[in-house]
Scaffold this active site. Structure first.
Site, mmCIF file in Angstrom:
data_model
loop_
_atom_site.group_PDB
_atom_site.id
_atom_site.type_symbol
_atom_site.label_atom_id
_atom_site.label_comp_id
_atom_site.label_asym_id
_atom_site.label_seq_id
_atom_site.Cartn_x
_atom_site.Cartn_y
_atom_site.Cartn_z
ATOM 1 N N ASP A 294 -53.061 -16.152 -0.835
ATOM 2 C CA ASP A 294 -54.559 -15.967 -0.435
ATOM 3 C C ASP A 294 -54.748 -14.548 -0.367
ATOM 4 O O ASP A 294 -54.118 -13.702 0.365
ATOM 5 C CB ASP A 294 -54.617 -16.252 1.117
ATOM 6 C CG ASP A 294 -55.942 -16.475 1.811
ATOM 7 O OD1 ASP A 294 -56.994 -16.567 0.737
ATOM 8 O OD2 ASP A 294 -56.127 -16.630 2.775
ATOM 9 N N HIS B 5 -66.584 -9.487 4.696
ATOM 10 C CA HIS B 5 -65.552 -10.022 5.614
ATOM 11 C C HIS B 5 -64.523 -9.338 5.825
ATOM 12 O O HIS B 5 -64.501 -9.219 7.173
ATOM 13 C CB HIS B 5 -65.039 -11.465 4.805
ATOM 14 C CG HIS B 5 -63.938 -12.062 5.528
ATOM 15 N ND1 HIS B 5 -64.089 -12.550 6.736
ATOM 16 C CD2 HIS B 5 -62.514 -11.956 5.602
ATOM 17 C CE1 HIS B 5 -62.774 -13.089 7.151
ATOM 18 N NE2 HIS B 5 -61.930 -12.607 6.482
ATOM 19 N N GLU C 30 -62.248 -20.637 7.055
ATOM 20 C CA GLU C 30 -62.620 -19.690 6.476
ATOM 21 C C GLU C 30 -63.067 -20.215 4.843
ATOM 22 O O GLU C 30 -62.284 -21.107 4.348
ATOM 23 C CB GLU C 30 -61.557 -18.846 5.949
ATOM 24 C CG GLU C 30 -61.102 -17.790 6.984
ATOM 25 C CD GLU C 30 -60.215 -16.781 6.748
ATOM 26 O OE1 GLU C 30 -60.307 -15.675 7.535
ATOM 27 O OE2 GLU C 30 -59.359 -16.844 5.765
ATOM 28 N N GLU D 195 -63.735 -20.479 1.123
ATOM 29 C CA GLU D 195 -63.175 -19.714 0.322
ATOM 30 C C GLU D 195 -63.121 -20.376 -1.158
ATOM 31 O O GLU D 195 -63.413 -21.731 -1.115
ATOM 32 C CB GLU D 195 -61.667 -19.344 0.363
ATOM 33 C CG GLU D 195 -61.372 -18.742 1.606
ATOM 34 C CD GLU D 195 -59.997 -18.179 1.969
ATOM 35 O OE1 GLU D 195 -59.219 -17.958 0.929
ATOM 36 O OE2 GLU D 195 -59.395 -17.732 3.214
ATOM 37 N N ASP E 78 -59.738 -22.232 4.512
ATOM 38 C CA ASP E 78 -58.337 -21.663 5.027
ATOM 39 C C ASP E 78 -58.357 -21.739 6.522
ATOM 40 O O ASP E 78 -58.978 -20.466 7.239
ATOM 41 C CB ASP E 78 -57.994 -20.071 4.539
ATOM 42 C CG ASP E 78 -56.984 -19.284 5.055
ATOM 43 O OD1 ASP E 78 -55.879 -20.092 5.261
ATOM 44 O OD2 ASP E 78 -56.913 -18.261 5.174
ATOM 45 N N ARG F 288 -57.270 -17.867 15.085
ATOM 46 C CA ARG F 288 -57.468 -16.121 15.454
ATOM 47 C C ARG F 288 -56.485 -15.578 16.539
ATOM 48 O O ARG F 288 -56.307 -14.496 16.254
ATOM 49 C CB ARG F 288 -58.805 -16.168 15.563
ATOM 50 C CG ARG F 288 -59.829 -16.606 14.358
ATOM 51 C CD ARG F 288 -59.429 -15.931 13.157
ATOM 52 N NE ARG F 288 -60.407 -16.305 12.103
ATOM 53 C CZ ARG F 288 -60.372 -15.953 10.891
ATOM 54 N NH1 ARG F 288 -59.491 -15.077 10.262
ATOM 55 N NH2 ARG F 288 -61.438 -16.266 9.964
ATOM 56 N N GLN G 194 -53.033 -15.349 15.214
ATOM 57 C CA GLN G 194 -53.017 -14.222 14.119
ATOM 58 C C GLN G 194 -53.437 -13.139 14.749
ATOM 59 O O GLN G 194 -52.638 -12.075 14.284
ATOM 60 C CB GLN G 194 -54.439 -14.615 13.113
ATOM 61 C CG GLN G 194 -54.623 -13.603 11.997
ATOM 62 C CD GLN G 194 -55.776 -13.722 11.213
ATOM 63 O OE1 GLN G 194 -56.598 -14.502 11.516
ATOM 64 N NE2 GLN G 194 -56.167 -12.963 10.275
ATOM 65 N N LYS H 110 -52.021 -18.983 10.005
ATOM 66 C CA LYS H 110 -52.514 -19.612 8.761
ATOM 67 C C LYS H 110 -51.698 -20.681 8.116
ATOM 68 O O LYS H 110 -52.328 -21.390 7.358
ATOM 69 C CB LYS H 110 -52.652 -18.377 7.815
ATOM 70 C CG LYS H 110 -53.557 -17.145 8.012
ATOM 71 C CD LYS H 110 -54.808 -17.439 7.887
ATOM 72 C CE LYS H 110 -55.705 -15.860 7.785
ATOM 73 N NZ LYS H 110 -57.084 -16.416 7.388
ATOM 74 N N THR I 298 -54.121 -25.707 4.845
ATOM 75 C CA THR I 298 -55.003 -25.238 3.996
ATOM 76 C C THR I 298 -55.691 -26.435 3.304
ATOM 77 O O THR I 298 -55.071 -26.975 2.612
ATOM 78 C CB THR I 298 -54.543 -24.071 2.962
ATOM 79 O OG1 THR I 298 -54.062 -23.123 3.657
ATOM 80 C CG2 THR I 298 -55.832 -23.822 1.987
ATOM 81 N N GLU J 111 -66.728 -14.311 12.333
ATOM 82 C CA GLU J 111 -67.828 -13.543 11.981
ATOM 83 C C GLU J 111 -69.179 -13.918 12.755
ATOM 84 O O GLU J 111 -69.960 -13.248 13.032
ATOM 85 C CB GLU J 111 -68.127 -13.190 10.687
ATOM 86 C CG GLU J 111 -66.857 -12.649 9.747
ATOM 87 C CD GLU J 111 -66.882 -12.620 8.243
ATOM 88 O OE1 GLU J 111 -67.481 -11.821 7.749
ATOM 89 O OE2 GLU J 111 -66.250 -13.903 7.662
#
Length: 406
Positions: free
Chosen positions: A117, A124, A190, A192, A224, A228, A231, A244, A248, A351
């Site tokens: 990844d 971002h 996420e 992606e 993904d 948080r 993480q 993570k 996925t 975000e």
């Protein structure tokens, strides 16, 4: 191009697209299919009847055998499919192998060999830096010199529609004296783009930017999923791990790089100029004009634009192999979160809600800082095709299930 099938001219799955997937029915074991309109062509059966010996790779339960054939075979296979679906003389032999889309079950389209990844979106990366390192520089000093990435867990890549179980792990808020253990309370998405790789290479042989596209079979939408809170506590000093690796999600259809030819665009600009091994001409270093929607429980919460990404997929692949790491058929690498300069183009809740401090309002009257159990997240996208057509990239969906207690 037009097909003998009765399709609207603007159908996102016309002959300009022809994505590959793996499907099964009550009487057909998993095998490679090609989407045309709202039908799935049993590609292997059609090729077998048509005397196309190389079509045997389409009778397999994954795309890996086809990926191993390389660029020339991919191009030839696509040309054969286009001929069958546009030449009226082929109709009688092809039509019996078309299965209605609503009668098939879709599977993971390829066996994932390795998964990497990347972190290729400047907007971002800047936002995350501001959130996680408010007193430091938003971008780390290396960010504009190389495509940053981490090696993920291939065994937890799942096909769209697979439920996502809320992960558990260690968490520690800045105000807490010690870590605690439990379900993530800051579960995120996420948006992606995933790149599917074929044409295996030998250990010790880097792939240059100029040759990288020859190994890029196609793309999938990719979510993904990210915990948080887990993480934030674990990522120093080695980066993402349990926050993570739990899941996925990818879409069931792989849109070929050939189908995205009209969607190629220049990169937004790289300053400083990257080192020579990451440089290329306009043909070998490119962006993609892909338009996303992020949907939570039926509410569109963001519309990211892939053309905003800083690094080209060919640069990512060249960097991935520059140390001599080999490619395997079925390798998957992801772009990193797709975000733009405006709030509505941010591809993660981290975000969009600024780490939960600015909750989103959904159409059902509820708000979200991060995901709750039962939430349904869908990513969907499309790209421009030739002559003003649209190329659909399908969608990837997952529903959040409660953490499983031992």
């Amino acid at each position: 191009m037009t097909t003998w099938l009765d399709l609207p001219a603007d159908h996102p799955y016309g002959v300009d697209n022809l994505p590959y997937g793996v499907f099964s029915t009550a009487d057909r074991t998993p095998r490679v299919g090609v989407r045309i309109g709202d039908w799935v062509l049993d590609a292997g059966a059609a090729a077998e009847l048509g005397g196309m010996e190389s079509g045997e790779v389409w009778l397999q339960p994954s795309l890996n055998a086809f990926l191993a054939e390389g660029r020339d075979a991919w191009t030839a296979g696509r040309a054969w499919l286009v001929e069958q679906l546009t030449n009226e003389a082929r109709r009688d032999s092809i039509e019996p192998h078309l299965v209605p889309l609503d009668q098939v079950r879709m599977h993971l389209p390829f066996e994932v060999a390795d998964y990497v990844d990347f972190y290729a979106g400047e907007h971002h990366a800047t936002n995350v830096g501001k959130i996680f390192r408010p007193d430091g520089d938003a971008l780390t000093p290396n960010w504009k010199h190389l495509p940053i990435g981490y090696h993920g867990r291939s065994g937890t890549v799942v096909v769209s529609g697979t439920d996502i179980v809320r992960p558990q792990g260690q968490r520690k808020a800045p105000s807490e004296p010690a870590p605690t253990f439990g379900p993530s309370i800051r579960l995120d998405i996420e948006a992606e783009l995933g790149f599917v790789v074929g044409g295996a290479t030998a250990l010790g042989e880097p792939v240059g930017v100029a040759e990288a596209a020859d190994h890029l079979f196609g793309v999938t939408l990719l979510n993904d999923w990210s915990a948080r809170d887990i993480q934030a506590w674990e990522y120093v000093p080695l980066g993402p791990f349990l926050g993570k690796s739990f899941a996925t999600s990818v879409s069931p259809w792989v849109v070929t790089l050939d189908a995205l030819e009209a969607a190629r665009v220049p990169l937004p600009g790289q300053d400083p100029q990257p080192l020579p091994y990451l440089r290329g001409d306009e043909r070998s270093v490119f962006g993609l004009d892909i338009h996303y929607e992020v949907v939570i429980n039926g509410t569109v919460v963001a519309r990211p634009e892939y053309r905003d990404m800083y690094w080209s997929p060919t640069q990512m692949l060249a960097h991935l192999t520059v140390n001599g790491a080999s490619l395997r058929n079925g390798d998957l690498f992801a772009s990193g979160t797709i975000s733009g300069p405006q709030k509505e183009t941010r591809g993660s809740l981290l975000e969009l809600t600024w780490n939960g401090t600015e909750p989103l309002s959904l159409d059902d009257g509820t708000t979200r800082g991060f995901l709750e159990d039962g939430d349904v997240v869908t990513l969907r996208a499309w790209a421009p095709g030739p002559g003003g057509s649209r190329v659909g990239l399908d969608e990837v969906t997952g529903t959040i299930q409660p953490a499983r207690q031992r």
